[in-house]
Design a protein around this motif. Structure first.
Motif, PDB file in Angstrom:
ATOM      1  N   ASP A  22       1.030  -1.062  -0.228  1.00 12.84           N
ATOM      2  CA  ASP A  22      -0.003   0.070   0.072  1.00 12.84           C
ATOM      3  C   ASP A  22       1.053   0.901  -0.168  1.00 12.84           C
ATOM      4  O   ASP A  22       0.096   2.668   0.562  1.00 12.84           O
ATOM      5  N   VAL A  23       2.536   0.796  -0.321  1.00 15.98           N
ATOM      6  CA  VAL A  23       3.147   1.823  -0.767  1.00 15.98           C
ATOM      7  C   VAL A  23       2.903   3.189  -1.969  1.00 15.98           C
ATOM      8  O   VAL A  23       2.578   2.842  -2.888  1.00 15.98           O
ATOM      9  N   ASP A  24       2.853   4.853  -1.087  1.00 23.11           N
ATOM     10  CA  ASP A  24       2.515   5.733  -2.551  1.00 23.11           C
ATOM     11  C   ASP A  24       3.685   6.578  -1.620  1.00 23.11           C
ATOM     12  O   ASP A  24       4.640   6.689  -1.205  1.00 23.11           O
ATOM     13  N   ASP A  25       4.193   8.142  -2.999  1.00 21.18           N
ATOM     14  CA  ASP A  25       4.498   8.537  -2.370  1.00 21.18           C
ATOM     15  C   ASP A  25       4.342   9.175  -1.494  1.00 21.18           C
ATOM     16  O   ASP A  25       5.301  10.436  -1.086  1.00 21.18           O
ATOM     17  N   ASP A  26       3.106   9.189  -0.991  1.00 21.73           N
ATOM     18  CA  ASP A  26       3.214   9.866   0.303  1.00 21.73           C
ATOM     19  C   ASP A  26       3.294   9.247   1.130  1.00 21.73           C
ATOM     20  O   ASP A  26       3.579  10.267   2.995  1.00 21.73           O
ATOM     21  N   THR A  27       3.606   7.942   1.535  1.00 20.76           N
ATOM     22  CA  THR A  27       4.847   7.225   2.812  1.00 20.76           C
ATOM     23  C   THR A  27       5.466   7.337   3.169  1.00 20.76           C
ATOM     24  O   THR A  27       6.674   7.629   2.446  1.00 20.76           O
ATOM     25  N   VAL A  28       5.695   8.301   4.424  1.00 20.21           N
ATOM     26  CA  VAL A  28       7.158   8.278   5.792  1.00 20.21           C
ATOM     27  C   VAL A  28       7.947   6.692   5.769  1.00 20.21           C
ATOM     28  O   VAL A  28       7.036   5.612   5.891  1.00 20.21           O
ATOM     29  N   PHE A  29       8.770   6.575   5.571  1.00 20.51           N
ATOM     30  CA  PHE A  29       9.759   5.428   6.245  1.00 20.51           C
ATOM     31  C   PHE A  29       9.685   5.649   7.064  1.00 20.51           C
ATOM     32  O   PHE A  29      10.598   4.275   7.475  1.00 20.51           O
ATOM     33  N   GLY A  30      10.203   6.501   7.735  1.00 17.73           N
ATOM     34  CA  GLY A  30       9.741   6.067   9.187  1.00 17.73           C
ATOM     35  C   GLY A  30       8.513   5.234  10.319  1.00 17.73           C
ATOM     36  O   GLY A  30       7.829   4.700   9.261  1.00 17.73           O
ATOM     37  N   PRO A  31       7.716   5.861  12.058  1.00 20.91           N
ATOM     38  CA  PRO A  31       7.515   5.057  12.122  1.00 20.91           C
ATOM     39  C   PRO A  31       6.155   4.504  11.625  1.00 20.91           C
ATOM     40  O   PRO A  31       4.978   4.138  11.944  1.00 20.91           O
ATOM     41  N   ALA A  32       5.808   6.228  10.984  1.00 24.49           N
ATOM     42  CA  ALA A  32       4.047   6.887  10.628  1.00 24.49           C
ATOM     43  C   ALA A  32       3.551   5.945   9.363  1.00 24.49           C
ATOM     44  O   ALA A  32       2.752   5.506   8.706  1.00 24.49           O
ATOM     45  N   GLY A  33       4.585   5.075   8.698  1.00 30.69           N
ATOM     46  CA  GLY A  33       4.222   4.353   7.652  1.00 30.69           C
ATOM     47  C   GLY A  33       5.076   2.817   7.373  1.00 30.69           C
ATOM     48  O   GLY A  33       4.591   2.230   8.335  1.00 30.69           O
ATOM     49  N   LEU A  34       6.206   3.417   6.975  1.00 33.38           N
ATOM     50  CA  LEU A  34       6.834   1.854   6.319  1.00 33.38           C
ATOM     51  C   LEU A  34       7.418   1.313   7.756  1.00 33.38           C
ATOM     52  O   LEU A  34       7.787   0.658   7.287  1.00 33.38           O
ATOM     53  N   ASP A  35       7.717   2.135   9.028  1.00 31.60           N
ATOM     54  CA  ASP A  35       8.699   1.711  10.013  1.00 31.60           C
ATOM     55  C   ASP A  35       9.890   1.236   9.826  1.00 31.60           C
ATOM     56  O   ASP A  35       9.654  -0.005   9.910  1.00 31.60           O
ATOM     57  N   VAL A  36      10.838   1.663   8.856  1.00 29.33           N
ATOM     58  CA  VAL A  36      11.900   1.174   8.930  1.00 29.33           C
ATOM     59  C   VAL A  36      12.603   1.728   9.604  1.00 29.33           C
ATOM     60  O   VAL A  36      13.198   2.798   9.953  1.00 29.33           O
ATOM     61  N   ASP A  37      13.555   0.821  10.296  1.00 30.49           N
ATOM     62  CA  ASP A  37      14.362   1.361  11.420  1.00 30.49           C
ATOM     63  C   ASP A  37      15.389   1.569  10.755  1.00 30.49           C
ATOM     64  O   ASP A  37      15.791   2.192   9.577  1.00 30.49           O
ATOM     65  N   SER A  38      16.558   2.687  11.872  1.00 32.26           N
ATOM     66  CA  SER A  38      17.738   2.867  12.020  1.00 32.26           C
ATOM     67  C   SER A  38      18.919   2.155  10.710  1.00 32.26           C
ATOM     68  O   SER A  38      18.711   2.239   9.427  1.00 32.26           O
ATOM     69  N   LEU A  39      18.628   1.283  11.013  1.00 32.46           N
ATOM     70  CA  LEU A  39      19.606   0.229   9.841  1.00 32.46           C
ATOM     71  C   LEU A  39      19.000  -0.317   8.809  1.00 32.46           C
ATOM     72  O   LEU A  39      19.890  -0.181   7.576  1.00 32.46           O
ATOM     73  N   GLY A  40      17.755   0.021   8.502  1.00 28.27           N
ATOM     74  CA  GLY A  40      17.660  -0.468   7.339  1.00 28.27           C
ATOM     75  C   GLY A  40      17.696   0.643   6.827  1.00 28.27           C
ATOM     76  O   GLY A  40      17.241   0.793   5.229  1.00 28.27           O
ATOM     77  N   LEU A  41      17.713   1.957   6.962  1.00 31.71           N
ATOM     78  CA  LEU A  41      17.796   3.526   6.444  1.00 31.71           C
ATOM     79  C   LEU A  41      18.945   3.149   5.961  1.00 31.71           C
ATOM     80  O   LEU A  41      18.703   3.486   4.684  1.00 31.71           O
ATOM     81  N   ALA A  42      19.852   2.423   6.863  1.00 35.29           N
ATOM     82  CA  ALA A  42      21.101   3.112   6.384  1.00 35.29           C
ATOM     83  C   ALA A  42      21.540   2.267   5.450  1.00 35.29           C
ATOM     84  O   ALA A  42      22.145   2.370   4.284  1.00 35.29           O
TER      85      ALA A  42
END
Length: 86
Positions: A22-42
């Motif tokens: 359900d990801v679109d251009d308005d989905t955030v990477f952080g907890p309010a969206g994809l919930d990608v942790d800091s290691l995942g972001l790196a």
């Protein structure tokens, strides 16, 4: 170019075991969206750097959690443009 970046990001996130259904251009990477942790972001930043030849400093990498998918695609595209204009 942003379509290619978006496709790459979604494929990378899928490989990293994130649900992008359900990801679109308005989905955030952080907890309010994809919930990608800091290691995942790196890891995502490194994949993007390797694929598109761009670089992010540590401060920028921390800001990824607050960015949307669309904002991140745009940021990567802006970094690619100057390099391809040379």
């Amino acid at each position: 170019m942003t379509d290619e970046i978006r496709a790459f990001l979604l494929a990378a996130l899928t490989e990293m075991k994130y649900d992008v259904e359900d990801v679109d251009d308005d989905t955030v990477f952080g907890p309010a969206g994809l919930d990608v942790d800091s290691l995942g972001l790196a890891e995502l930043a490194v994949r993007v750097e390797d694929r598109f030849g761009v670089a992010f400093d540590d401060d920028e990498a921390e800001m990824l959690a607050m960015m949307t998918l669309g904002e991140f695609c745009h940021a990567v595209a802006q970094r690619i443009q100057p390099a391809s204009a040379l």
